[in-house]
Motif scaffolding. Structure first.
Motif, short mmCIF file in Angstrom:
data_model
loop_
_atom_site.label_atom_id
_atom_site.label_comp_id
_atom_site.label_asym_id
_atom_site.label_seq_id
_atom_site.Cartn_x
_atom_site.Cartn_y
_atom_site.Cartn_z
N UNK A 1 -18.08 -12.86 43.09
CA UNK A 1 -17.41 -11.68 43.62
C UNK A 1 -18.21 -11.18 44.82
N UNK A 2 -17.56 -11.11 45.98
CA UNK A 2 -18.20 -10.60 47.18
C UNK A 2 -17.62 -9.22 47.44
N UNK A 3 -18.49 -8.22 47.42
CA UNK A 3 -18.06 -6.84 47.64
C UNK A 3 -18.33 -6.48 49.10
N UNK A 4 -17.28 -6.50 49.91
CA UNK A 4 -17.39 -6.19 51.33
C UNK A 4 -16.93 -4.76 51.61
N UNK A 5 -16.81 -3.96 50.58
CA UNK A 5 -16.40 -2.56 50.70
C UNK A 5 -17.64 -1.68 50.75
N UNK A 6 -17.66 -0.72 51.65
CA UNK A 6 -18.81 0.18 51.77
C UNK A 6 -19.06 0.97 50.49
N UNK A 7 -18.02 1.26 49.74
CA UNK A 7 -18.17 2.04 48.50
C UNK A 7 -18.75 1.21 47.36
N UNK A 8 -18.68 -0.10 47.45
CA UNK A 8 -19.24 -1.04 46.48
C UNK A 8 -18.72 -0.79 45.06
N UNK A 9 -17.47 -0.42 44.95
CA UNK A 9 -16.87 -0.10 43.65
C UNK A 9 -16.80 -1.31 42.73
N UNK A 10 -16.31 -2.44 43.23
CA UNK A 10 -16.14 -3.60 42.34
C UNK A 10 -17.47 -4.13 41.83
N UNK A 11 -18.50 -4.11 42.65
CA UNK A 11 -19.81 -4.59 42.16
C UNK A 11 -20.40 -3.63 41.14
N UNK A 12 -20.16 -2.33 41.29
CA UNK A 12 -20.63 -1.35 40.30
C UNK A 12 -19.89 -1.54 38.97
N UNK A 13 -18.59 -1.76 39.03
CA UNK A 13 -17.81 -1.98 37.81
C UNK A 13 -18.26 -3.25 37.11
N UNK A 14 -18.42 -4.31 37.89
CA UNK A 14 -18.77 -5.60 37.31
C UNK A 14 -20.20 -5.60 36.75
N UNK A 15 -21.10 -4.89 37.39
CA UNK A 15 -22.47 -4.84 36.87
C UNK A 15 -22.53 -4.05 35.56
N UNK A 16 -21.51 -3.26 35.27
CA UNK A 16 -21.44 -2.53 34.01
C UNK A 16 -20.97 -3.37 32.84
N UNK A 17 -20.47 -4.57 33.13
CA UNK A 17 -20.02 -5.48 32.08
C UNK A 17 -21.20 -6.38 31.73
N UNK B 1 -21.56 -8.92 29.40
CA UNK B 1 -21.39 -10.31 28.96
C UNK B 1 -20.68 -11.16 30.01
N UNK B 2 -21.36 -11.43 31.11
CA UNK B 2 -20.80 -12.31 32.13
C UNK B 2 -21.93 -12.89 32.97
N UNK B 3 -21.63 -13.96 33.67
CA UNK B 3 -22.59 -14.51 34.62
C UNK B 3 -21.89 -14.74 35.95
N UNK B 4 -21.08 -13.77 36.32
CA UNK B 4 -20.39 -13.82 37.61
C UNK B 4 -21.39 -13.43 38.69
N UNK B 5 -21.46 -14.25 39.73
CA UNK B 5 -22.34 -13.93 40.85
C UNK B 5 -21.75 -12.75 41.61
N UNK B 6 -22.58 -11.73 41.87
CA UNK B 6 -22.14 -10.55 42.62
C UNK B 6 -22.95 -10.49 43.90
N UNK B 7 -22.27 -10.42 45.03
CA UNK B 7 -22.94 -10.29 46.32
C UNK B 7 -22.34 -9.11 47.05
N UNK B 8 -23.19 -8.20 47.47
CA UNK B 8 -22.76 -7.03 48.23
C UNK B 8 -23.15 -7.23 49.68
#
Length: 125
Positions: free
Chosen positions: A61-77, A79-86
């Motif tokens: 998941x690449x978060x290209x939004x200044x608010x970084x909402x999707x990376x914040x939501x995903x980091x709250x989960x 049980x996952x090993x999804x790569x998060x890049x802001x």
């Protein structure tokens, strides 16, 4: 007029790509883009990344939004090993260049790259 039950060719193509054992395919990049903010791009990007991961695909998941909402939501989960890049760059030109390099680096490593963009038209969208 009768409704048809035959899938369109695009549906068949997508289904064949998502079928396990069909063969290795090139990484699929999915960018959620809309010039208006508040239309659900972050929610859809996060949900799509989690669903693809749950289906067994290596997902980034690449978060290209200044608010970084999707990376914040995903980091709250937990049980996952999804790569998060802001994307950290603030200038549009540097941001677009960073995104281009990131996609090229991730293509061989991940099955799906989901990009959440900001709600404004620019070079990175």
């Amino acid at each position: 007029m009768r409704a048809t039950t035959q899938p369109c060719s695009h549906t068949f193509y997508l289904a064949s790509l998502l079928t396990p054992g069909y063969g290795r395919f090139m990484s699929c990049v999915i960018a959620l883009v809309n010039t208006k903010g508040g239309v659900g791009k972050s929610f859809l990007a996060t949900s799509m990344a989690v669903w693809l991961f749950d289906q067994g695909y290596k997902t980034a998941l690449v978060d290209a939004d200044d608010q970084q909402t999707s990376s914040k939501w995903l980091s709250g989960i937990a049980d996952h090993s999804i790569e998060i890049k802001v994307l950290e760059e603030k200038s549009e030109e540097k941001r677009a260049d960073e995104l281009r390099k990131l996609i090229n680096n991730y293509r061989d490593e991940f099955d799906f790259i989901v990009i959440d963009t900001k709600g404004a038209a620019g070079l990175s969208t």
